[in-house]
Design a protein around this motif. Structure first.
Motif, mmCIF file in Angstrom:
data_model
loop_
_atom_site.group_PDB
_atom_site.id
_atom_site.type_symbol
_atom_site.label_atom_id
_atom_site.label_comp_id
_atom_site.label_asym_id
_atom_site.label_seq_id
_atom_site.Cartn_x
_atom_site.Cartn_y
_atom_site.Cartn_z
ATOM 1 N N TYR A 28 -45.725 6.404 29.580
ATOM 2 C CA TYR A 28 -44.764 6.338 30.678
ATOM 3 C C TYR A 28 -45.487 6.463 32.012
ATOM 4 O O TYR A 28 -45.084 7.219 32.895
ATOM 5 C CB TYR A 28 -43.705 7.438 30.518
ATOM 6 C CG TYR A 28 -43.091 7.422 29.136
ATOM 7 C CD1 TYR A 28 -42.206 6.415 28.752
ATOM 8 C CD2 TYR A 28 -43.419 8.397 28.195
ATOM 9 C CE1 TYR A 28 -41.666 6.384 27.481
ATOM 10 C CE2 TYR A 28 -42.872 8.381 26.922
ATOM 11 C CZ TYR A 28 -42.000 7.369 26.574
ATOM 12 O OH TYR A 28 -41.455 7.341 25.307
ATOM 13 N N GLN A 82 -46.846 0.784 26.529
ATOM 14 C CA GLN A 82 -46.049 -0.208 25.816
ATOM 15 C C GLN A 82 -45.340 -1.167 26.777
ATOM 16 O O GLN A 82 -45.198 -2.355 26.481
ATOM 17 C CB GLN A 82 -45.019 0.493 24.917
ATOM 18 C CG GLN A 82 -44.204 -0.452 24.050
ATOM 19 C CD GLN A 82 -45.078 -1.262 23.091
ATOM 20 O OE1 GLN A 82 -45.958 -0.724 22.428
ATOM 21 N NE2 GLN A 82 -44.831 -2.574 23.034
ATOM 22 N N TRP A 83 -44.901 -0.675 27.944
ATOM 23 C CA TRP A 83 -44.188 -1.561 28.866
ATOM 24 C C TRP A 83 -45.126 -2.639 29.421
ATOM 25 O O TRP A 83 -44.679 -3.750 29.737
ATOM 26 C CB TRP A 83 -43.531 -0.759 30.002
ATOM 27 C CG TRP A 83 -44.492 -0.104 30.970
ATOM 28 C CD1 TRP A 83 -44.961 1.164 30.931
ATOM 29 C CD2 TRP A 83 -45.071 -0.727 32.128
ATOM 30 N NE1 TRP A 83 -45.813 1.399 31.976
ATOM 31 C CE2 TRP A 83 -45.877 0.259 32.742
ATOM 32 C CE3 TRP A 83 -44.997 -1.984 32.710
ATOM 33 C CZ2 TRP A 83 -46.619 0.008 33.892
ATOM 34 C CZ3 TRP A 83 -45.724 -2.237 33.858
ATOM 35 C CH2 TRP A 83 -46.517 -1.245 34.453
ATOM 36 N N ASN A 86 -45.272 -5.370 26.873
ATOM 37 C CA ASN A 86 -44.074 -6.206 26.949
ATOM 38 C C ASN A 86 -44.124 -7.139 28.158
ATOM 39 O O ASN A 86 -43.683 -8.296 28.081
ATOM 40 C CB ASN A 86 -42.828 -5.331 27.015
ATOM 41 C CG ASN A 86 -42.667 -4.452 25.792
ATOM 42 O OD1 ASN A 86 -43.184 -4.771 24.716
ATOM 43 N ND2 ASN A 86 -41.973 -3.333 25.947
ATOM 44 N N THR A 87 -44.645 -6.652 29.269
ATOM 45 C CA THR A 87 -44.707 -7.471 30.481
ATOM 46 C C THR A 87 -45.658 -8.651 30.301
ATOM 47 O O THR A 87 -45.372 -9.780 30.732
ATOM 48 C CB THR A 87 -45.149 -6.609 31.682
ATOM 49 O OG1 THR A 87 -44.202 -5.562 31.880
ATOM 50 C CG2 THR A 87 -45.260 -7.437 32.945
ATOM 51 N N ASP A 142 -42.337 -6.318 37.378
ATOM 52 C CA ASP A 142 -42.675 -5.406 36.281
ATOM 53 C C ASP A 142 -41.494 -4.488 35.998
ATOM 54 O O ASP A 142 -40.805 -4.035 36.916
ATOM 55 C CB ASP A 142 -43.898 -4.561 36.643
ATOM 56 C CG ASP A 142 -45.195 -5.320 36.432
ATOM 57 O OD1 ASP A 142 -45.125 -6.500 36.051
ATOM 58 O OD2 ASP A 142 -46.271 -4.736 36.676
ATOM 59 N N ILE A 144 -41.073 -1.022 34.548
ATOM 60 C CA ILE A 144 -41.754 0.198 34.116
ATOM 61 C C ILE A 144 -40.782 1.088 33.364
ATOM 62 O O ILE A 144 -39.552 0.915 33.452
ATOM 63 C CB ILE A 144 -42.360 0.944 35.323
ATOM 64 C CG1 ILE A 144 -41.245 1.419 36.260
ATOM 65 C CG2 ILE A 144 -43.335 0.051 36.073
ATOM 66 C CD1 ILE A 144 -41.741 2.251 37.434
ATOM 67 N N GLN A 145 -41.331 2.041 32.627
ATOM 68 C CA GLN A 145 -40.509 2.968 31.858
ATOM 69 C C GLN A 145 -40.730 4.386 32.365
ATOM 70 O O GLN A 145 -41.859 4.806 32.637
ATOM 71 C CB GLN A 145 -40.839 2.884 30.369
ATOM 72 C CG GLN A 145 -40.359 1.600 29.708
ATOM 73 C CD GLN A 145 -40.632 1.581 28.226
ATOM 74 O OE1 GLN A 145 -41.436 2.363 27.712
ATOM 75 N NE2 GLN A 145 -39.979 0.665 27.512
ATOM 76 N N GLY A 154 -35.490 2.255 32.071
ATOM 77 C CA GLY A 154 -36.246 1.096 32.530
ATOM 78 C C GLY A 154 -35.946 0.808 33.994
ATOM 79 O O GLY A 154 -34.786 0.803 34.412
ATOM 80 N N LYS A 156 -36.981 -1.885 37.195
ATOM 81 C CA LYS A 156 -37.622 -3.137 37.576
ATOM 82 C C LYS A 156 -38.011 -3.102 39.043
ATOM 83 O O LYS A 156 -37.233 -2.659 39.900
ATOM 84 C CB LYS A 156 -36.686 -4.318 37.312
ATOM 85 C CG LYS A 156 -37.321 -5.671 37.587
ATOM 86 C CD LYS A 156 -36.367 -6.805 37.235
ATOM 87 C CE LYS A 156 -37.014 -8.158 37.462
ATOM 88 N NZ LYS A 156 -36.106 -9.278 37.101
#
Length: 331
Positions: A28, A82-83, A86-87, A142, A144-145, A154, A156
């Motif tokens: 995170y 992890q984010w 995914n991006t 992006d 982000i988490q 989440g 943006k």
């Protein structure tokens, strides 16, 4: 001209790091793990702090920017949150191009929460300020988490300033102004004006709970049955006959004590605890006919003010005084 750090690594999520070097909260944040030999190359190239990197997926032509947390990864590997995976649309073991870049210091960022649950946070700006300490850069588009109270949100990135070719800013040691866009799925509530209904005027005298507490019906009946204290007729100086005063007819049947209490409007700061109940005084002599012998009673007054006449007979002198006609005495 300084040389650039440019290397290819196989990327893996932070969850796949060995337990000896794994950091749970790194998922995170916005920093990556590089191998120790990358630090040696960066030192030889005299790359200045903060070390910021561009991560490029050449296959999909997707990029993002990040900082580095530690140089503890295995050789040839880079570990990402992890984010970021995914991006960049990469899978574990995909090849990434890592290049150092100089990203401008940020002045402004506009973000958009991806869920209305973000509104449950009492102070989102304070939470975001604490979370951004784990980030080195923020890049447009992006997502982000953020982990807060065991809940993952989440967020943006919609806009950053100053604008540059990187569409990214550095958030280390800078004063950053933050603006929030409405969360995804948020619907603005519609407020409609409510028309106040005016109460219909009542045709009867409606008494509320106060009438019950003071027994107003019996008081009204007693007032209608009172005995007159003075009998007779009034006289005018002009000699005309005075018109008799009519009594106000009170129809007790029109009094309703079972209705709702009337609204009591008071000025601001004033309290109302009810009216004091003062029972009327009963005159014992009411109803008795005045005797003819004592119609007028009282005491006389003398102009000399030396003696008060208690009775007319006591004031009479036993012998009449004789005065000469030349002397006048005024009592």
């Amino acid at each position: 001209m300084p040389q650039k750090f440019e290397e290819y690594f196989r990327c893996y999520p932070v969850d796949m790091m060995p337990e000896s070097i794994k950091k749970e909260d790194a998922n995170y944040g916005g920093k990556i793990f590089l191998p120790p030999n990358a630090l040696n190359k960066l030192t030889m190239l005299h790359i200045r702090y903060p070390m910021l990197f561009e991560l490029l997926n050449e296959k999909e032509n997707l990029r993002t920017f990040s900082g580095v947390l530690e140089f503890v990864a295995e050789e040839g590997r880079v570990y990402l949150p992890q984010w970021m995976m995914n991006t960049l649309h990469v899978q574990p073991g995909s090849v990434l191009k890592v290049t150092n870049q100089d990203v401008p210091l940020g002045k402004f960022v506009k973000i958009e929460p991806q869920s209305v649950d973000f509104l449950d946070i009492s102070d989102p700006k304070a939470v975001l300020e604490n979370v951004l300490r784990k980030f080195s850069t923020l890049t447009v588009n992006d997502i982000i988490q953020v982990n807060y109270n065991d809940h993952i949100y989440g967020i943006k990135v919609l806009e950053v300033k100053p604008e540059s070719a990187f569409n990214s800013i550095c958030v280390i040691e800078t004063d950053l102004e933050t603006d929030f866009a409405p969360p995804v799925g948020y619907v603005e509530p519609v407020y409609s004006k409510q028309e106040k209904k005016k109460p219909a005027p009542s045709t009867k005298n409606v008494m509320g709970t106060m009438a019950h507490s003071i027994d107003y019906v019996n008081i009204a009946k007693g007032a209608a049955d009172t005995v007159e204290s003075f009998h007779g007729q009034g006289q005018k100086l002009s000699g005309k006959v005075a018109k008799p005063v009519k009594k106000a007819d009170v129809d007790l049947e029109k009094l309703i004590v079972s209705g709702e209490a009337a609204p009591l409007t008071l000025p601001f700061g004033q309290l109302f605890f009810g009216f004091p109940l003062v029972p009327p005084k009963i005159d014992e002599t009411v109803g008795e006919e005045p005797s003819s012998s004592h119609v007028f009673s009282g005491q006389g007054q003398s102009l000399r003010q030396s003696k008060k006449r208690k009775d007319f007979k006591q004031h009479e002198s036993p012998k009449p005084k004789v005065h000469s006609p030349e002397v006048i005495e005024i009592d």
